[in-house]
Design a protein around this motif. Structure first.
Motif, PDB file in Angstrom:
ATOM      1  N   ILE A 196       0.914  -1.132  -0.110  1.00  0.00           N
ATOM      2  CA  ILE A 196      -0.034  -0.035  -0.024  1.00  0.00           C
ATOM      3  C   ILE A 196       0.844   1.216  -0.171  1.00  0.00           C
ATOM      4  N   LEU A 197       0.690   2.155  -1.039  1.00  0.00           N
ATOM      5  CA  LEU A 197       1.403   3.297  -0.906  1.00  0.00           C
ATOM      6  C   LEU A 197       0.333   4.204  -0.871  1.00  0.00           C
ATOM      7  N   HIS A 198       0.582   5.343   0.265  1.00  0.00           N
ATOM      8  CA  HIS A 198      -0.172   6.560   0.422  1.00  0.00           C
ATOM      9  C   HIS A 198       0.577   7.841  -0.153  1.00  0.00           C
ATOM     10  N   VAL A 199      -0.318   8.584  -0.928  1.00  0.00           N
ATOM     11  CA  VAL A 199       0.244   9.688  -1.862  1.00  0.00           C
ATOM     12  C   VAL A 199      -0.503  10.792  -1.333  1.00  0.00           C
ATOM     13  N   PHE A 200       0.109  12.000  -0.887  1.00  0.00           N
ATOM     14  CA  PHE A 200      -0.549  13.014  -0.327  1.00  0.00           C
ATOM     15  C   PHE A 200       0.441  14.231  -0.405  1.00  0.00           C
ATOM     16  N   ARG A 201       0.015  15.565  -0.393  1.00  0.00           N
ATOM     17  CA  ARG A 201       0.967  16.549  -0.317  1.00  0.00           C
ATOM     18  C   ARG A 201       1.781  17.068   0.967  1.00  0.00           C
ATOM     19  N   ALA A 202       0.906  17.850   1.773  1.00  0.00           N
ATOM     20  CA  ALA A 202       1.576  18.295   3.049  1.00  0.00           C
ATOM     21  C   ALA A 202       1.385  17.448   4.232  1.00  0.00           C
ATOM     22  N   PRO A 203       2.410  17.221   4.975  1.00  0.00           N
ATOM     23  CA  PRO A 203       2.202  16.399   6.256  1.00  0.00           C
ATOM     24  C   PRO A 203       1.886  17.436   7.394  1.00  0.00           C
ATOM     25  N   ASP A 230       9.987  14.320  13.263  1.00  0.00           N
ATOM     26  CA  ASP A 230       9.801  13.471  14.241  1.00  0.00           C
ATOM     27  C   ASP A 230       9.085  12.215  13.961  1.00  0.00           C
ATOM     28  N   VAL A 231       7.887  12.717  13.588  1.00  0.00           N
ATOM     29  CA  VAL A 231       6.874  11.441  13.355  1.00  0.00           C
ATOM     30  C   VAL A 231       7.318  10.257  12.322  1.00  0.00           C
ATOM     31  N   PHE A 232       8.021  10.961  11.022  1.00  0.00           N
ATOM     32  CA  PHE A 232       8.461  10.136  10.096  1.00  0.00           C
ATOM     33  C   PHE A 232       9.816   9.336  10.859  1.00  0.00           C
ATOM     34  N   ALA A 233      10.367   9.893  11.664  1.00  0.00           N
ATOM     35  CA  ALA A 233      11.621   8.975  12.287  1.00  0.00           C
ATOM     36  C   ALA A 233      10.942   7.957  12.988  1.00  0.00           C
ATOM     37  N   GLU A 234       9.933   8.090  13.843  1.00  0.00           N
ATOM     38  CA  GLU A 234       9.421   7.178  14.529  1.00  0.00           C
ATOM     39  C   GLU A 234       8.800   6.082  13.859  1.00  0.00           C
ATOM     40  N   LEU A 235       8.094   6.521  12.634  1.00  0.00           N
ATOM     41  CA  LEU A 235       7.679   5.499  11.712  1.00  0.00           C
ATOM     42  C   LEU A 235       8.430   4.560  10.624  1.00  0.00           C
ATOM     43  N   SER A 236       9.749   5.074  10.502  1.00  0.00           N
ATOM     44  CA  SER A 236      10.587   4.758   9.239  1.00  0.00           C
ATOM     45  C   SER A 236      10.668   3.228   9.548  1.00  0.00           C
ATOM     46  N   ASP A 237      10.879   2.736  10.620  1.00  0.00           N
ATOM     47  CA  ASP A 237      11.110   1.157  10.655  1.00  0.00           C
ATOM     48  C   ASP A 237       9.733   0.436  10.715  1.00  0.00           C
ATOM     49  N   LYS A 238       8.648   1.075  10.849  1.00  0.00           N
ATOM     50  CA  LYS A 238       7.481   0.091  10.699  1.00  0.00           C
ATOM     51  C   LYS A 238       6.947   0.290   9.052  1.00  0.00           C
ATOM     52  N   LEU A 239       7.398   1.235   8.450  1.00  0.00           N
ATOM     53  CA  LEU A 239       6.771   1.260   7.137  1.00  0.00           C
ATOM     54  C   LEU A 239       7.875   0.736   6.080  1.00  0.00           C
ATOM     55  N   THR A 240       7.536  -0.551   5.539  1.00  0.00           N
ATOM     56  CA  THR A 240       8.385  -1.485   4.811  1.00  0.00           C
ATOM     57  C   THR A 240       8.651  -0.940   3.476  1.00  0.00           C
ATOM     58  N   LEU A 241       7.658   0.056   2.957  1.00  0.00           N
ATOM     59  CA  LEU A 241       7.806   0.489   1.510  1.00  0.00           C
ATOM     60  C   LEU A 241       8.759   2.243   1.682  1.00  0.00           C
ATOM     61  N   GLY A 242       8.893   2.247   2.749  1.00  0.00           N
ATOM     62  CA  GLY A 242       9.609   3.601   2.915  1.00  0.00           C
ATOM     63  C   GLY A 242       8.983   4.885   3.041  1.00  0.00           C
ATOM     64  N   ILE A 243       9.490   5.829   3.308  1.00  0.00           N
ATOM     65  CA  ILE A 243       8.947   7.378   3.457  1.00  0.00           C
ATOM     66  C   ILE A 243       9.748   7.933   2.316  1.00  0.00           C
ATOM     67  N   THR A 299       6.508  10.226  -8.560  1.00  0.00           N
ATOM     68  CA  THR A 299       5.418   9.294  -8.056  1.00  0.00           C
ATOM     69  C   THR A 299       5.592   8.193  -9.079  1.00  0.00           C
ATOM     70  N   ILE A 300       5.614   8.358 -10.413  1.00  0.00           N
ATOM     71  CA  ILE A 300       5.471   7.275 -11.304  1.00  0.00           C
ATOM     72  C   ILE A 300       6.843   6.316 -11.243  1.00  0.00           C
ATOM     73  N   ALA A 301       7.844   7.137 -10.914  1.00  0.00           N
ATOM     74  CA  ALA A 301       9.278   6.176 -10.639  1.00  0.00           C
ATOM     75  C   ALA A 301       8.914   5.153  -9.449  1.00  0.00           C
ATOM     76  N   LEU A 302       8.347   6.093  -8.432  1.00  0.00           N
ATOM     77  CA  LEU A 302       8.347   5.403  -6.971  1.00  0.00           C
ATOM     78  C   LEU A 302       7.442   4.025  -7.434  1.00  0.00           C
ATOM     79  N   ARG A 303       6.451   4.364  -8.090  1.00  0.00           N
ATOM     80  CA  ARG A 303       5.089   3.266  -8.183  1.00  0.00           C
ATOM     81  C   ARG A 303       5.941   1.963  -8.900  1.00  0.00           C
ATOM     82  N   SER A 304       6.546   2.554  -9.949  1.00  0.00           N
ATOM     83  CA  SER A 304       7.044   1.346 -10.764  1.00  0.00           C
ATOM     84  C   SER A 304       8.153   0.615  -9.915  1.00  0.00           C
ATOM     85  N   ARG A 305       8.723   1.141  -9.093  1.00  0.00           N
ATOM     86  CA  ARG A 305      10.080   0.491  -8.178  1.00  0.00           C
ATOM     87  C   ARG A 305       9.337  -0.467  -7.121  1.00  0.00           C
ATOM     88  N   LEU A 306       8.227   0.125  -6.501  1.00  0.00           N
ATOM     89  CA  LEU A 306       7.633  -0.471  -5.403  1.00  0.00           C
ATOM     90  C   LEU A 306       6.356  -1.391  -5.778  1.00  0.00           C
TER      91      LEU A 306
END
Length: 387
Positions: free
Chosen positions: A11-18, A55-68, A88-95
């Motif tokens: 699953i890849l979540h795509v959005f703009r602003a965190p 900070d949130v992404f650092a805490e999540l990084s080891d849980k999200l196997t498809l990366g941030i 995003t096209i390149a990332l989708r192709s790779r993942l």
């Protein structure tokens, strides 16, 4: 918690602003999906969110196997869009995800535009608007452009996931019909710890506002209401204003011109429960909302509330409580509502807040949201597999 008996999804979540409620929604989904054993990734803007997002992404990084993955994105149309789209096209192709879940207008563009040229794709696109382009004033040039884009991208959407009935109504009104592909309403949810009532023992403010500092939030109406309380009723409640945004300087100046600056304390964004514990009543004077997390969180925590009746807020309040909501853009009505709730005995205020918290507990659960979204993914994937 895992979905061991069901296929593991990518699953890849795509959005703009965190930022804001959209970010909270994505984080809740991403965490919950990862805990259920799925491979999850995030693609979003690199220039917003500040240290909190870092900070949130650092805490999540080891849980999200498809990366941030973060790349520069702009809020408004620009050349940056082309670069972000290619990323995003390149990332989708790779993942090679099974699901591209798009959030908000920009996420909807980046995630769905490539799907137009790939009708036989294996993956599905899901789209949660979160208000986004549907919150623009109808009839304006921007609104017409965005609705044209939404109509174009509808055919590239396998599943619409609306977080409120309000946004379904907006879609139908502005697009001219309900989505022609599958669509579900999956309400935002709150986790069990968030239903712990707020302790106001050390509260030093009467009121608190939490959110962005911009026109759509109606903070100028709140300032005018406080000025009216002072001049008309000789009441000077202290208010904590927690947030940031483009109108901060103008709002600070407005408190001075209205003669209430000494009642107002501005602070940058921080943990919501800490801010709620510092004031007896939260005020939401918004002009536009979808299904705001700030009200869900405050209502779940039994925080006494004064709120306008906009967007999906009346869905949070439900039929038993929505008569407590007030119209927007009316300082006199807001002033009266504030005066009444501050004059209400504390025990009665807390009882009303606890009753609303029980309604939220019954209808807005985090596990239900995560499970509902995963079920929608699987239904869309099965439909695509059938051709």
């Amino acid at each position: 918690m895992t979905d061991a008996s069901l296929p593991r999804l990518r699953i890849l979540h795509v959005f703009r602003a965190p930022l804001g409620g959209l970010f909270r929604h994505v984080l809740d989904l991403a965490r919950g999906q990862a805990e259920r054993g799925h491979d999850v990734g995030i693609f979003c803007d690199a220039t917003t969110g500040g240290s909190r997002a870092d900070d949130v992404f650092a805490e999540l990084s080891d849980k999200l196997t498809l990366g941030i993955t973060r790349v520069p994105m702009s809020r408004y149309p620009s050349l940056t869009d082309a670069r972000a789209q290619m990323s995003t096209i390149a990332l989708r192709s790779r993942l090679a995800p099974d699901v591209v879940h798009c959030h908000g207008s920009k996420g909807g563009l980046y995630g769905r535009l490539p799907a137009i040229a790939n009708p036989w794709r294996r993956y599905i696109t899901a789209y949660t608007p979160h208000g986004g382009s549907f919150n623009y004033k109808p009839g304006g040039t921007e609104h017409k452009i965005y609705m044209t884009v939404e109509r174009l991208l509808e055919g590239a959407t396998d599943m619409f996931l609306f977080e409120s009935r309000f946004i379904v109504g907006r879609f139908e009104a502005h697009i001219g019909h309900l989505p022609r592909t599958d669509h579900r309403i999956v309400l935002n949810g709150i986790s069990d710890p968030e239903f712990e009532p707020i302790d106001h023992t050390d509260a030093t403010f009467d009121l608190v506002y939490l959110g962005e500092l911009r026109s759509a939030k109606g903070i100028d109406t709140l300032i005018d209401a406080l000025s009216l309380l002072k001049s008309r009723d000789a009441l000077t409640p202290r208010i904590l204003i927690v947030g940031s945004g483009p109108d901060e300087a103008a709002l600070r100046a407005l408190t001075v011109s209205r003669g209430i600056a000494d009642q107002c304390v501005f602070e940058p964004p921080g943990p919501i429960r800490r801010a709620l514990s510092r004031a007896h009543v939260m005020v939401v004077p918004s002009r536009a909302e979808s299904l705001p997390y700030v009200i869900l969180e405050a209502a779940a925590a039994a925080q006494p509330l004064v709120s306008t009746n906009v967007g999906g807020i009346n869905e949070i309040y439900g039929p038993r409580h929505r008569d407590r909501l007030i119209p927007t853009n009316d300082p006199a009505v807001l002033a009266d509502a504030i005066r009444r709730i501050l004059a209400t005995p504390d025990a009665e205020r807390r009882a009303e807040a606890a009753d609303l918290a029980q309604h939220v507990r019954q209808h807005f659960r985090l596990d239900s949201m995560i499970d509902g979204v995963l079920t929608a993914y699987r239904d869309a994937l099965a439909r695509r597999a059938r051709g």
